[in-house]
Enzyme design. Structure first.
Site, PDB file in Angstrom:
ATOM      1  CG  ASP A   1      45.025 -30.353 -49.828  1.00 52.36           C
ATOM      2  OD1 ASP A   1      45.209 -31.582 -49.698  1.00 52.36           O
ATOM      3  OD2 ASP A   1      44.619 -29.617 -48.917  1.00 52.36           O
TER       4      ASP A   1
ATOM      5  CD  GLU B   1      47.953 -26.327 -49.323  1.00 54.57           C
ATOM      6  OE1 GLU B   1      47.631 -26.752 -48.213  1.00 54.57           O
ATOM      7  OE2 GLU B   1      48.080 -25.099 -49.571  1.00 54.57           O
TER       8      GLU B   1
END
Length: 541
Positions: A401, A444
């Site tokens: 991420d 994300e």
């Protein structure tokens, strides 16, 4: 004694004619029955009045009965013609010129008789009405006799032709009709041309006893007017299909009413003309006619009609082709219906394909993240299930991420965060093909499933990606964004056996990378029994 025997014979012939006429009258709805009825009535008039002539005495009555007998004799040929005409051509209307030609002579003859023949045209200057002097009559007598025998001859020829075209029981019926007509009229012809066979006696009325018996047998024994064949020409003429007969040189020999409607403009009489000249649209059907037997073709005419054409070879007893019969059926409506069905089928197919395409698109959309274009978590679960079912397939799972993504959103807004996510997605799509699984796991976070490489290669891939993400120069409005990413890597060989275990192992490695400072790649320790013991690998920034 002779006169009495003759009178009795004539009376029996007249009585039998009356009985047979009554039977014919009961069947008057059948074609030809009214003609037979009229003929037998005239025969009865002829024979019974002639019997009355022989039985009467005095200067007046014998002549009266003889005149009545002559009226019956003159009218009988007309009735014979009517009988054969109705029987063999039941569907063709008798028009007034034909009626005039048939009835004119008989009508004039009766009028002369009723006016006592003032010009002596009928019986001549002797005006003696005894039986033997009738043969020496005037000029109109000759006209009446010739006219009568012409009608008889035409009727016999019509029956002969009908007999040739008939089979079985129908041929026997016509044969007996011919016999019933031939015997008395043959005797009459002999008597008129060569004189009486017996002095003073006319054998024609005597032979009508046989005529009555023959017709009675034909009606009752052969079921005449019970089983009446439909005239073949009538059947062909009323067919809605076109029928044409050609000779070996493909010239038109015969055609029915439907075929005449297709004859080219300006052709008055098609008989004897080449078929391709009479029917211009036949070129395709008749182009290569040889000894090929039956064949079927479809023709599209310039006026938009469609025909289904069947060509049949006509062979003689030696199987030699003597001509062809062409039968066509107008299938324009059928063709139009088939075209409509085909168009509807094609439209339905197009709609079906469009529905399938939309279904595929919807399925794909349901499995993709709309922002990045990568597959979503649902798709990842399907792919992991396939890997689970595929025994022996080696794979690695990379989870990463974007570091401090909340700070990016807070600093540059959600638009800046979206640009960062899209830049990372474009980077992944540029490096990996369809055989690998790329997906946005949520927020994300991204997941990359690689098939084949062992842990060391997967770690190298993750390290390469980390460096490329770090070097990304993301333009958002007037700002340039810089991001880093943390990676967790696990393999099926060291962290399996199930896909869930491998995914959880990679997730643990990701959190390990975050705890150790972010922007790095970590591997979890291998599961005992799944390979050589390994320590978590920390890749320094």
């Amino acid at each position: 004694m002779l006169a009495q025997t003759y009178t009795l014979w004539l009376s029996c012939a007249g009585a039998l004619a009356v009985m047979t006429a009554a039977v014919a009258w009961r069947r008057r709805e059948v074609p030809g029955a009214l003609g037979l009825f009229a003929y037998l009535v005239m025969v009865a008039v002829w024979t019974l009045t002639y019997a009355a002539h022989w039985a009467s005495s005095g200067p007046l009555w014998p002549q009266v009965w003889l005149l009545a007998s002559f009226a019956g004799a003159i009218s009988s040929p007309v009735c014979v013609w009517l009988l054969t005409r109705l029987l063999t051509e039941p569907g063709r209307t008798v028009r007034w010129p034909e009626w005039t030609a048939v009835l004119a002579v008989s009508v004039i003859t009766v009028l002369l008789m009723l006016t006592n023949d003032p010009w002596k045209l009928l019986f001549g200057p002797l005006a003696d009405l005894s039986a033997h002097t009738l043969l020496h009559g005037g000029p109109w007598f000759t006209v009446a006799v010739v006219h009568g025998y012409v009608l008889i001859l035409l009727s016999v020829l019509r029956l002969i032709r009908a007999r040739q075209e008939s089979v079985g029981l129908y041929r026997r019926q016509v044969s007996w009709l011919l016999l019933g007509l031939a015997v008395p009229w043959a005797g009459s012809f002999v008597g008129v041309v060569w004189g009486p066979v017996f002095p003073g006696l006319d054998i024609t009325p005597m032979s009508f006893l046989m005529t009555g018996a023959v017709f009675m047998y034909a009606v009752l024994g052969l079921r005449l007017f019970d089983l009446v064949p439909v005239a073949r020409h009538l059947l062909i003429e009323q067919l809605p299909d076109g029928v044409v007969v050609l000779d070996r040189r493909r010239r038109v020999l015969d055609l029915n009413h439907a075929a005449r409607q297709m004859v080219g403009a300006g052709i008055q009489s098609p008989l004897g003309l080449p078929a391709t000249e009479v029917f211009a649209h036949w070129d395709a059907a008749l182009h290569d006619l040889r000894d090929l037997g039956d064949q079927n073709v479809r023709l599209a005419l310039p006026d938009g009609r469609h025909l289904e054409v069947r060509v049949s070879s006509l062979r003689d007893s030696q199987r030699v082709v003597q001509g062809h019969m062409v039968v066509w059926r107008d299938i324009t409506e059928q063709q139009r219906a088939e075209a409509q069905v085909q168009a509807a089928h094609e439209e339905l197919q197009q709609r079906f394909l469009e529905i399938e395409r939309l279904q595929v698109q919807l399925r794909e959309q349901s499995l993709r993240d709309p922002l990045t274009g990568l597959h979503n978590r649902r798709y990842l679960q399907k792919q992991l299930a396939l890997l689970e079912a595929s025994v022996g397939t080696a794979y690695s799972v990379l989870i990463f991420d974007i570091d401090h993504f909340k700070l990016t959103n807070d600093t540059h807004g959600h638009g800046g965060g979206d640009r960062a996510l899209q830049a990372v997605s474009a980077l992944l799509q540029g490096h990996f093909q369809e055989e690998h699984t790329l997906c946005r796991y949520g927020g994300e976070e991204f997941v990359l499933v690689l098939t084949g490489p062992p842990a060391a290669e997967a770690q190298a891939v993750a390290e390469s990606l980390r460096h490329e993400i770090e070097r990304l120069d993301i333009l958002h409005g007037e700002h340039r964004l810089r991001i880093t990413a943390s990676f967790g890597v696990a393999t099926s060989a060291q962290h399996g056996p199930g896909t869930e275990q491998v995914l959880l192992a990679a997730d643990r490695a990701l959190y390990l990378a975050k705890r150790e400072g972010r922007n790095r790649v970590c591997l979890p320790p291998p599961v005992p029994g799944m390979g050589l013991p390994r320590r978590a690998v920390t890749v320094p920034d």
